[in-house]
Scaffold this active site. Structure first.
Site, mmCIF file in Angstrom:
data_model
loop_
_atom_site.group_PDB
_atom_site.id
_atom_site.type_symbol
_atom_site.label_atom_id
_atom_site.label_comp_id
_atom_site.label_asym_id
_atom_site.label_seq_id
_atom_site.Cartn_x
_atom_site.Cartn_y
_atom_site.Cartn_z
ATOM 1 N N ASP A 190 -98.000 41.623 46.689
ATOM 2 C CA ASP A 190 -98.956 40.792 47.429
ATOM 3 C C ASP A 190 -99.527 41.492 48.717
ATOM 4 O O ASP A 190 -98.768 41.899 49.264
ATOM 5 C CB ASP A 190 -98.253 39.535 47.569
ATOM 6 C CG ASP A 190 -97.849 38.553 46.468
ATOM 7 O OD1 ASP A 190 -98.425 39.070 45.350
ATOM 8 O OD2 ASP A 190 -97.139 37.701 46.596
ATOM 9 N N GLU A 275 -97.922 25.847 38.593
ATOM 10 C CA GLU A 275 -97.319 25.652 37.318
ATOM 11 C C GLU A 275 -96.890 24.443 37.203
ATOM 12 O O GLU A 275 -96.088 24.069 38.259
ATOM 13 C CB GLU A 275 -96.667 26.839 36.756
ATOM 14 C CG GLU A 275 -97.434 28.205 36.446
ATOM 15 C CD GLU A 275 -96.369 29.295 36.291
ATOM 16 O OE1 GLU A 275 -97.010 30.203 35.661
ATOM 17 O OE2 GLU A 275 -95.248 29.209 36.500
ATOM 18 N N THR A 430 -99.198 30.803 29.820
ATOM 19 C CA THR A 430 -99.197 31.836 30.534
ATOM 20 C C THR A 430 -98.329 32.965 29.764
ATOM 21 O O THR A 430 -98.026 33.990 30.441
ATOM 22 C CB THR A 430 -98.535 31.881 31.948
ATOM 23 O OG1 THR A 430 -97.302 31.495 31.716
ATOM 24 C CG2 THR A 430 -99.351 30.826 32.750
ATOM 25 N N GLU A 471 -104.962 33.596 30.055
ATOM 26 C CA GLU A 471 -105.082 34.525 30.919
ATOM 27 C C GLU A 471 -104.434 35.643 30.536
ATOM 28 O O GLU A 471 -103.482 35.597 29.904
ATOM 29 C CB GLU A 471 -104.924 34.169 32.269
ATOM 30 C CG GLU A 471 -105.691 32.921 32.926
ATOM 31 C CD GLU A 471 -105.058 32.377 34.093
ATOM 32 O OE1 GLU A 471 -103.980 32.806 34.586
ATOM 33 O OE2 GLU A 471 -105.354 31.264 34.720
ATOM 34 N N LEU A 474 -101.229 41.501 33.204
ATOM 35 C CA LEU A 474 -101.672 42.395 33.890
ATOM 36 C C LEU A 474 -102.983 42.766 33.535
ATOM 37 O O LEU A 474 -103.625 42.798 32.413
ATOM 38 C CB LEU A 474 -100.634 43.793 33.620
ATOM 39 C CG LEU A 474 -99.150 43.565 33.876
ATOM 40 C CD1 LEU A 474 -98.268 44.624 33.391
ATOM 41 C CD2 LEU A 474 -99.085 43.404 35.406
#
Length: 539
Positions: A190, A275, A430, A471, A474
């Site tokens: 991050d 989520e 996901t 989605e 990676l």
């Protein structure tokens, strides 16, 4: 049927730091690996072996392209003949004439700063123009609660977002906008930290029960407990009222973008990482994959709810959390509550898990009802995490602590899908890109089965007739990875012709902009749109 969208790897901690140093992603995602919404680190998302090597090769290719921007045809043709590890390419399926699946691209987490100003707009505009040249449908952006309502209740600053939205509209792109009511940052890779609003943090200093709490009393400041959904503890407002006021302010502020159809979808953040789940496996509290996690119901508000439910049931002594549920890094067979034949399936266990999972569903129900009021006429979606480890056990312990009451003798996802259908909301899952066999390479002891989980969730969604989105976990740059996404987006043998409603690519970055990588991405977009490609070896 397997849904495997992209190369996803299962890494040790040292390997995770290696990936971070390569700067392949701005953060690792919860449930799959990459931190799309600034998610807690999960090493489950990856698998040691050929997939990691392939990903590394793809990144190395990207670096080579960057160093040598002018390539001759022979270099471009080399990649058409074999994949990154030297194996012959598998013939591709021809997607010409197949369903049109829109493709969006996530913008960087740092595109808006803490002052709600657009960062480096000229560079971003150039990148958006390049995306437009590839005929992507639009971009996704997080609207962070901690930025917009940072300093005082109901004082909103949308300035940076307005400038961004105008830029997107000028290019005739569309927008997926995420209502991000959680904290961002603190995970491997991050480069951004966005806390909850400062005025909320100040309330938490005197009333820490506004946060989810584990049995040992540790607070998780990533988001607010659902126990205060109807409690007026936020400057005389409930949490649900705060969320609604924020959504309504957004809708009024950007009315012209809704009217023009620029904003095509709103994703509602319903918990940690955006989520719908409990924060049951926080790395900040020492969780590591494949730990079962811990129940997060020990703030005074949720405990009051549990006590009331026990009294209504006629067993007031059930108004407590399980005393033998282990700790974050326990394994199910070690724990009395989760072992085969354990207390999870006792009268008390079934009562507690019914209550725990219903709190999750009720939270989604309350917030989505108000979201539909705020965004009437606009598509809404909800993200659901793929808790796939311990799926091959009877209790499904990691799912239970996350709020998904899905042991082997019960379908825990059908009630969630039914709630989403009630509000006309799409499900964004996901875990699409993962393969069960890859999980066994790195963590065979986890008894993971992502493909089995995906199949169950997909059927729950299809039975409820709600749209499905996805989605990648990676960043994908190679043709092999894109082909996997395509196969999963448009299943070949689905008798009802079902396909994804939309695919969102993670993430806009300098690596994606490199010549060879972007050529592959552009080719991928065409195939997602059902267009013909000239260099295909399709069958």
């Amino acid at each position: 049927m397997a849904f495997n969208a992209c190369v996803a790897l299962s890494l040790t901690n040292s390997q995770l730091f290696l990936v971070s140093s390569m700067q392949v992603c701005s953060g690792f995602r919860s449930s799959v690996a990459c931190n799309v919404r600034c998610r807690p680190l999960k090493a489950d998302a990856v698998s040691i072996g050929s997939r990691f090597r392939n990903f590394g090769v793809a990144r190395a290719k990207g670096q080579k392209i960057e160093d040598h921007s002018l390539l001759d045809d022979s270099m471009d043709n080399t990649d058409d003949e074999q994949v990154g590890d030297g194996r012959p390419k598998v013939p591709e399926r021809d997607f010409t004439g197949t369903a049109y699946v829109p493709v969006y691209v996530m913008l960087p987490l740092s595109v808006i700063d803490m002052n709600c100003e657009l960062v480096d707009p000229e560079d971003l505009l150039n990148q958006l123009r390049i995306l437009k040249s590839a005929n992507v449908d639009g971009v996704m952006i997080d609207c962070w609660w901690g930025i917009v309502e940072a300093h005082a209740p109901q004082v909103y600053n949308w300035s940076g977002y307005r400038r961004l939205f105008q830029m997107v509209r000028d290019l005739k792109l569309k927008l997926q906008v995420v209502m991000s009511f959680h904290e961002c940052g603190g995970n491997v890779g991050d480069d951004v930290h966005i806390p909850l609003p400062q005025w909320v943090i100040e309330i938490g200093e005197t009333n820490p029960d506004i946060y989810f709490t584990d049995r040992e009393g540790r607070r998780n400041t990533e988001c607010l407990t659902w126990g205060i959904d109807k409690e007026r503890v936020l400057k005389r407002r409930t949490a649900v009222e705060v969320y609604f006021d924020y959504m309504r302010s957004f809708r009024v502020e950007f009315d012209e973008f809704f009217q023009d159809g620029i904003i095509s979808e709103i994703e509602i953040g319903l918990g940690p990482c955006g989520e719908l789940r409990y924060p049951s496996y926080p790395a900040k509290h020492g969780w590591t994959y494949p730990g079962i996690g811990e129940f997060q119901c020990y703030d005074k508000y949720l405990m009051k709810s549990l006590s009331k439910a026990a009294e209504v049931r006629g067993h007031s002594f059930w108004g407590r959390g399980p005393e033998n549920a282990g700790s974050y890094n326990s394994a199910p067979h070690e724990i009395g509550f989760f072992r085969d034949g354990g207390d999870y399936d006792s009268y008390y266990g079934r009562f507690f898990l019914n209550w725990y999972s219903q709190v999750l569903i009720d939270h989604g129900d309350r917030v989505l009802a108000l979201a539909n009021l705020a965004f009437e006429g606009t598509g809404i979606s909800v993200k659901l995490s793929g808790i796939h480890w311990w799926y091959k056990t009877a209790s499904h312990a990691a799912e239970l602590t996350s709020g998904f009451y899905n042991p082997s003798n019960r379908d825990g996802y059908a009630p969630i899908a039914a709630m989403l259908r009630k509000h006309g909301v799409a499900l964004n899952f996901t875990c699409f890109e993962m393969r069960t066999v890859d999980q066994y390479e790195g963590f065979p002891e986890a008894l993971a089965d992502p493909e089995g989980l995906v199949w169950q969730v997909l059927n729950a969604a299809w039975d409820a007739c709600i749209p499905l989105a996805s989605e990648n976990a990676l960043p994908c740059y190679d043709r092999e990875g894109y082909n996997k996404i395509l196969e999963n987006a448009k299943p070949l043998h689905n008798p009802d012709g079902r396909h994804l409603s939309v695919f969102t690519y993670l993430r806009l970055s300098p690596v994606l902009m490199e010549r060879h990588n972007f050529q592959e991405f552009e080719r991928f977009v065409k195939r997602m749109h059902g267009e013909a490609v000239s260099d295909s070896n399709a069958i």
